[in-house]
Structures are given as structure tokens and as C-alpha cells.
Design an enzyme around this catalytic site. Structure first.
Site, PDB file in Angstrom:
ATOM      1  N   GLU A 174       5.048   1.984  32.753  1.00 26.18           N
ATOM      2  CA  GLU A 174       4.203   0.815  33.012  1.00 26.18           C
ATOM      3  C   GLU A 174       3.177   1.148  34.099  1.00 26.18           C
ATOM      4  O   GLU A 174       3.514   1.764  35.118  1.00 26.18           O
ATOM      5  CB  GLU A 174       5.102  -0.339  33.474  1.00 26.18           C
ATOM      6  CG  GLU A 174       4.700  -1.690  32.952  1.00 26.18           C
ATOM      7  CD  GLU A 174       4.844  -1.816  31.433  1.00 26.18           C
ATOM      8  OE1 GLU A 174       3.848  -1.566  30.724  1.00 26.18           O
ATOM      9  OE2 GLU A 174       5.937  -2.176  30.980  1.00 26.18           O
TER      10      GLU A 174
ATOM     11  N   THR B  47       0.973   3.236  33.982  1.00 29.00           N
ATOM     12  CA  THR B  47       0.753   4.690  34.014  1.00 29.00           C
ATOM     13  C   THR B  47      -0.431   5.067  33.128  1.00 29.00           C
ATOM     14  O   THR B  47      -1.013   6.132  33.317  1.00 29.00           O
ATOM     15  CB  THR B  47       2.010   5.424  33.504  1.00 29.00           C
ATOM     16  OG1 THR B  47       2.491   4.713  32.359  1.00 29.00           O
ATOM     17  CG2 THR B  47       3.098   5.452  34.562  1.00 29.00           C
ATOM     18  N   ASP B  48      -0.794   4.207  32.167  1.00 32.29           N
ATOM     19  CA  ASP B  48      -1.845   4.631  31.211  1.00 32.29           C
ATOM     20  C   ASP B  48      -3.181   4.861  31.911  1.00 32.29           C
ATOM     21  O   ASP B  48      -3.831   5.893  31.694  1.00 32.29           O
ATOM     22  CB  ASP B  48      -1.954   3.674  30.000  1.00 32.29           C
ATOM     23  CG  ASP B  48      -2.263   2.225  30.317  1.00 32.29           C
ATOM     24  OD1 ASP B  48      -2.339   1.856  31.510  1.00 32.29           O
ATOM     25  OD2 ASP B  48      -2.441   1.443  29.349  1.00 32.29           O
TER      26      ASP B  48
ATOM     27  N   SER C 142     -10.251 -18.960  13.660  1.00 29.21           N
ATOM     28  CA  SER C 142      -8.866 -18.663  13.998  1.00 29.21           C
ATOM     29  C   SER C 142      -7.981 -19.862  13.691  1.00 29.21           C
ATOM     30  O   SER C 142      -8.313 -21.000  14.042  1.00 29.21           O
ATOM     31  CB  SER C 142      -8.747 -18.334  15.494  1.00 29.21           C
ATOM     32  OG  SER C 142      -7.388 -18.424  15.890  1.00 29.21           O
TER      33      SER C 142
ATOM     34  N   GLY D 248      -0.392 -14.641  26.053  1.00 33.17           N
ATOM     35  CA  GLY D 248      -0.046 -14.773  27.471  1.00 33.17           C
ATOM     36  C   GLY D 248       1.399 -14.421  27.762  1.00 33.17           C
ATOM     37  O   GLY D 248       1.922 -14.750  28.824  1.00 33.17           O
TER      38      GLY D 248
ATOM     39  N   LEU E 294       2.774  -9.514  25.447  1.00 37.37           N
ATOM     40  CA  LEU E 294       3.140  -8.812  24.206  1.00 37.37           C
ATOM     41  C   LEU E 294       1.903  -8.278  23.475  1.00 37.37           C
ATOM     42  O   LEU E 294       1.962  -7.925  22.302  1.00 37.37           O
ATOM     43  CB  LEU E 294       3.956  -9.744  23.301  1.00 37.37           C
ATOM     44  CG  LEU E 294       5.260 -10.253  23.946  1.00 37.37           C
ATOM     45  CD1 LEU E 294       5.945 -11.295  23.053  1.00 37.37           C
ATOM     46  CD2 LEU E 294       6.224  -9.092  24.226  1.00 37.37           C
ATOM     47  N   SER E 295       0.790  -8.234  24.205  1.00 37.12           N
ATOM     48  CA  SER E 295      -0.448  -7.608  23.704  1.00 37.12           C
ATOM     49  C   SER E 295      -1.061  -8.319  22.504  1.00 37.12           C
ATOM     50  O   SER E 295      -1.453  -7.689  21.518  1.00 37.12           O
ATOM     51  CB  SER E 295      -0.222  -6.133  23.367  1.00 37.12           C
ATOM     52  OG  SER E 295       0.049  -5.431  24.533  1.00 37.12           O
ATOM     53  N   SER E 296      -1.152  -9.647  22.619  1.00 37.50           N
ATOM     54  CA  SER E 296      -1.814 -10.385  21.542  1.00 37.50           C
ATOM     55  C   SER E 296      -3.279  -9.970  21.430  1.00 37.50           C
ATOM     56  O   SER E 296      -3.827  -9.921  20.326  1.00 37.50           O
ATOM     57  CB  SER E 296      -1.709 -11.889  21.790  1.00 37.50           C
ATOM     58  OG  SER E 296      -2.258 -12.217  23.046  1.00 37.50           O
TER      59      SER E 296
ATOM     60  N   ASP F 177      -1.751  -0.419  24.901  1.00 40.32           N
ATOM     61  CA  ASP F 177      -1.480  -1.515  23.971  1.00 40.32           C
ATOM     62  C   ASP F 177      -2.147  -1.273  22.617  1.00 40.32           C
ATOM     63  O   ASP F 177      -1.543  -1.477  21.560  1.00 40.32           O
ATOM     64  CB  ASP F 177      -1.986  -2.845  24.540  1.00 40.32           C
ATOM     65  CG  ASP F 177      -1.420  -3.126  25.929  1.00 40.32           C
ATOM     66  OD1 ASP F 177      -0.410  -2.509  26.284  1.00 40.32           O
ATOM     67  OD2 ASP F 177      -2.015  -3.950  26.639  1.00 40.32           O
TER      68      ASP F 177
HETATM   69  C1  GLA Z   1      -1.408  -4.138  30.233  1.00 38.64           C
HETATM   70  C2  GLA Z   1      -2.585  -3.223  29.914  1.00 38.64           C
HETATM   71  C3  GLA Z   1      -2.101  -1.828  29.567  1.00 38.64           C
HETATM   72  C4  GLA Z   1      -1.155  -1.286  30.630  1.00 38.64           C
HETATM   73  C5  GLA Z   1      -0.074  -2.319  30.960  1.00 38.64           C
HETATM   74  C6  GLA Z   1       0.789  -1.897  32.115  1.00 38.64           C
HETATM   75  O1  GLA Z   1      -0.625  -4.345  29.085  1.00 38.64           O
HETATM   76  O2  GLA Z   1      -3.329  -3.739  28.841  1.00 38.64           O
HETATM   77  O3  GLA Z   1      -3.204  -0.961  29.398  1.00 38.64           O
HETATM   78  O4  GLA Z   1      -1.837  -0.881  31.778  1.00 38.64           O
HETATM   79  O5  GLA Z   1      -0.619  -3.584  31.268  1.00 38.64           O
HETATM   80  O6  GLA Z   1       1.525  -0.771  31.771  1.00 38.64           O
END
Ligand code: GLA
Length: 377
Positions: A28, A30-31, A62, A117, A120-122, A167
Site C-alpha cells: 500500500e 508503494t506504487d 450513468s 468511496g 475498492l477502486s470504483s 488500481d
Molecule cells: C489509491 C491509489 C493507488 C494507491 C493506493 C494506496 O488506491 O489510487 O494508486 O496509491 O491508494 O496503495
């Protein structure tokens, strides 16, 4: 999707694409430090039904948002011009244009089962679904990682969120029954077998319902703290630090930056250890790594919150093998790894603990590693 599309736009869509949300097992923050991560895609998807247009208009609708169809002019897509949810799909089209791709307009209808929110990367799911649909509509022939990086460019350059690439790469490149081992600097990824069910285990997502918003400045502040630490140390990125460097780092950096660097170093180590345990088939031994990762985010990176800590502590006290917050932090979701037989007890205990604390009920659902973006019609 086809029926709703027909009702809105009066014609059939040419393609329907689905792109999943993700949870990150470990790695986390780290990207954007050029490091490593280990996400899985989850079986929650954003769907995009699409048809190309020849008049340079981008029309967006949507199922999750009330209101009329949004109608944009491709020639006027500039960062800052769109500020609603439409910035994500419009940003993808902008990024494709910036990249020199020969594309025109489109009609898009969007629907999603990825909670927003919830960490979970919506947004990545939405960007990737649009990127893959456009790639298909206009026969661009771009690879899954290339589309993921364009989706990230949309989020950075158009929506104004300085996220890393994890993500979007997860949403684009994951496989079923596998975790995606990302090496961001190398631009490389490999599939690592991860099938908890086959080992009698379950991975539970607990959405704390504490809204997390990457655009609120805290994420950007952490990212620039990490970048400043690397600069002061004369490094390209914190990825270049090893555990042996940490004593020196503690002397060379201003005090507030030390724990940031320590988290990134230890977290990259945890990704490597997790990958080797999974490769050895020791799936249950992932548990302690998750819990250590949570402690590092809570104590060094300081991005957990009371609700996430309560899920982790309660799950561990009721038999979980490991648990941690996942994603950007400040709320969102926690993942819990447990033997199947413990799942119900954990579910009951976490819900009860939230009630006692006066928090709103969390959403709990088990996930299994799903495939990345794919065409469904
Ligand atoms: C969010 C960002 C990712 C990443 C994470 C933390 O999801 O979109 O790029 O930095 O936080 O790991």
C-alpha cells in the site's frame, strides 16, 4: 445494458465491456514510490455499453446518477472542464487524444456494482471499462497495461487525482484465482496463484462506510512527503531504500518523513514475502503479513481510522488469520483472511462491535480473485 442503452440513445450499442474493482492484498502506498504491490480484482464490475459517433460528441449516461445525458464536445475536453463523475470517462477520452490515438465520439451508458468511496477502486473500474470499450470501438489495438496507464493518466491529468497505477493495472490485468504482482518501476507484472477457497479459506471485505475520497488532499500530501524524502536522500524513489538503510535514514531525514520512508521499505519487503509464501502454497501464512501491513499503515503512515482498526482488532480476536485496511486509507474497506469456518463468527462480532461503538453497520461480503476487464457483449 443493451435495453437501457436503446431506451436512452435510440440505437443498439456495438460493444459492452466490464472492468472490476480491486482489493490490494499488500503493498500500500508503494506504487507511486516505484515499488511493488499485490492486488486482486473483485467480482464487482463497472459496465459500459458503447457506440461510436461521427460528430465528435461524447455522450454519457450513468444508471447511478439522476439527470439527463451529459453531452460533451471532444474538441473542448480540457483538464478542469468537467468536474462531476463524468470527469473519469471524459478523462479517458482526453488521455487517448493526448496520446495521439485516432478516435471520435461515442455514446456511453454506464452501470456499476462497485461501491463508490469504499476504497475498492470504483473510479479505476470506470476508467478501465471506458478505455477498453474505446479501444474496441476504434480498433486501437492497445494492450491491457497500456490502457491501464492511459486510465491512470486520465485520473492524474484530467480528474486531478495524483494516484499511482496500481488500481488501473489491477482492473485491467488481473486473472481469476490469482493475485497480480506489480513491479511499478520495471513496468512488469506477473500472476501469482491465489485461490483462498481451494485452501478452505475466505477473504472477507468489510466496507466500514467511512467515506474515503482520494481527492481531498491527504493522499497528495502523503505522496509529496514520500517524494520529498527520496529527494533529500538523493534517490529516484523510496523504492531504492533497503532495510539496512533505515538507521541512516532516521538521521538524515526530518522527523515527520522518517516513518513514511520506513513504511515504504517494510511494505515492499512484505510484498516480496507474501509472493514467496503464496508461491510455496502457504496461503494461510499470508495472514500475519496482512496484520503487520495494517500496523505499519496505522502507526507509520497514519492513514487508518478508528473504524478500520476496530474491524482488524475484532476480526483477529475472533479467529481471523490476518486483517488490514486496503486502499488509499482514511476509511474505506478492510480485508480479513480467515478459515471458512470462522467467517460467520467474525461477521457477527464485527457487526456487534460497530453497534456498540455507535458506528453505522458495515457492509461485509466475501470475494474471490476475479478476472480483469473483458468484453461481455
Ligand atoms: C489509491 C491509489 C493507488 C494507491 C493506493 C494506496 O488506491 O489510487 O494508486 O496509491 O491508494 O496503495
Amino acid at each position: 445494458m443493451k435495453e437501457v442503452f436503446r431506451r436512452i440513445y435510440g440505437t443498439d450499442p456495438e460493444v459492452v465491456w466490464a472492468a472490476p474493482g480491486r482489493v490490494n492484498l499488500i503493498g500500500e502506498h508503494t506504487d507511486y514510490n516505484d515499488g511493488f504491490a499485490l492486488p486482486i480484482a473483485i467480482p464487482r464490475h463497472t459496465l459500459v455499453a458503447a457506440r461510436h459517433r461521427q460528430d465528435g460528441r461524447l455522450r454519457l449516461h450513468s444508471a447511478q446518477v439522476d439527470g439527463p445525458v451529459i453531452d460533451l464536445d471532444l474538441a473542448r475536453l480540457t483538464p478542469g472542464a468537467v468536474t462531476t463523475w463524468a470527469a473519469y470517462p471524459a478523462g479517458v477520452v482526453w488521455a487517448l487524444l493526448e496520446d495521439g490515438q485516432r478516435i471520435g465520439g461515442a455514446d456511453l451508458h454506464i452501470d456499476s456494482t462497485v461501491p463508490t468511496g469504499a476504497g475498492l477502486s470504483s473510479s479505476a473500474a470506470l476508467e478501465c471499462a471506458v478505455a477498453f470499450a474505446y479501444n474496441d470501438l476504434y480498433g486501437l489495438g492497445l494492450s491491457a497495461p497500456a490502457l491501464a496507464l492511459l486510465a491512470q493518466r486520465a485520473e492524474n491529468g484530467f480528474a486531478g487525482v495524483p494516484c499511482g497505477a496500481m488500481d488501473q493495472l489491477a482492473s485491467a490485468c488481473c486473472n481469476e484465482a490469482a493475485a497480480l504482482h506489480l513491479d511499478i518501476r520495471a513496468g512488469a507484472h506477473e500472476q501469482v496463484p491465489f485461490d483462498p477457497q481451494a485452501h478452505g479459506l475466505s477473504l472477507l471485505v468489510v466496507d466500514t462506510r467511512v467515506k474515503h475520497d482520494l481527492g481531498d488532499g491527504a493522499y497528495a500530501a502523503l505522496r509529496s512527503g514520500c517524494e520529498e524524502a527520496a529527494r533529500r536522500l538523493g534517490l529516484a524513489a523510496l523504492r531504492d531504500l533497503t532495510p539496512a538503510d533505515l538507521p541512516r535514514v532516521a538521521e538524515d531525514l526530518p522527523a515527520p518523513l522518517v516513518p513514511l520512508a520506513r513504511h515504504v521499505v517494510t511494505e515492499n519487503g512484505r510484498v516480496a514475502e507474501a509472493v514467496s509464501r503464496l508461491r510455496a502454497g502457504h496461503v494461510a501464512k499470508l495472514g500475519p503479513i496482512l496484520t503487520e501491513g495494517h500496523a505499519s499503515l496505522r502507526d507509520d503512515f497514519r492513514i487508518s481510522c478508528a473504524e478500520s482498526d476496530l474491524v482488524v482488532d475484532t476480526a483477529l480476536a475472533h479467529g481471523a488469520l490476518g486483517a488490514r485496511m486496503t486502499g488509499g486509507g482514511f476509511g474505506g474497506s478492510v480485508i480479513v483472511l480467515a478459515e471458512e469456518g470462522w467467517l460467520e463468527a467474525i461477521r457477527i462480532a464485527v457487526t456487534a462491535a460497530f453497534r456498540v461503538a455507535g458506528y453505522q453497520d458495515p457492509h461485509l461480503f466475501p470475494v474471490s480473485p476475479a478476472a480483469g476487464a473483458r468484453r461481455i457483449a
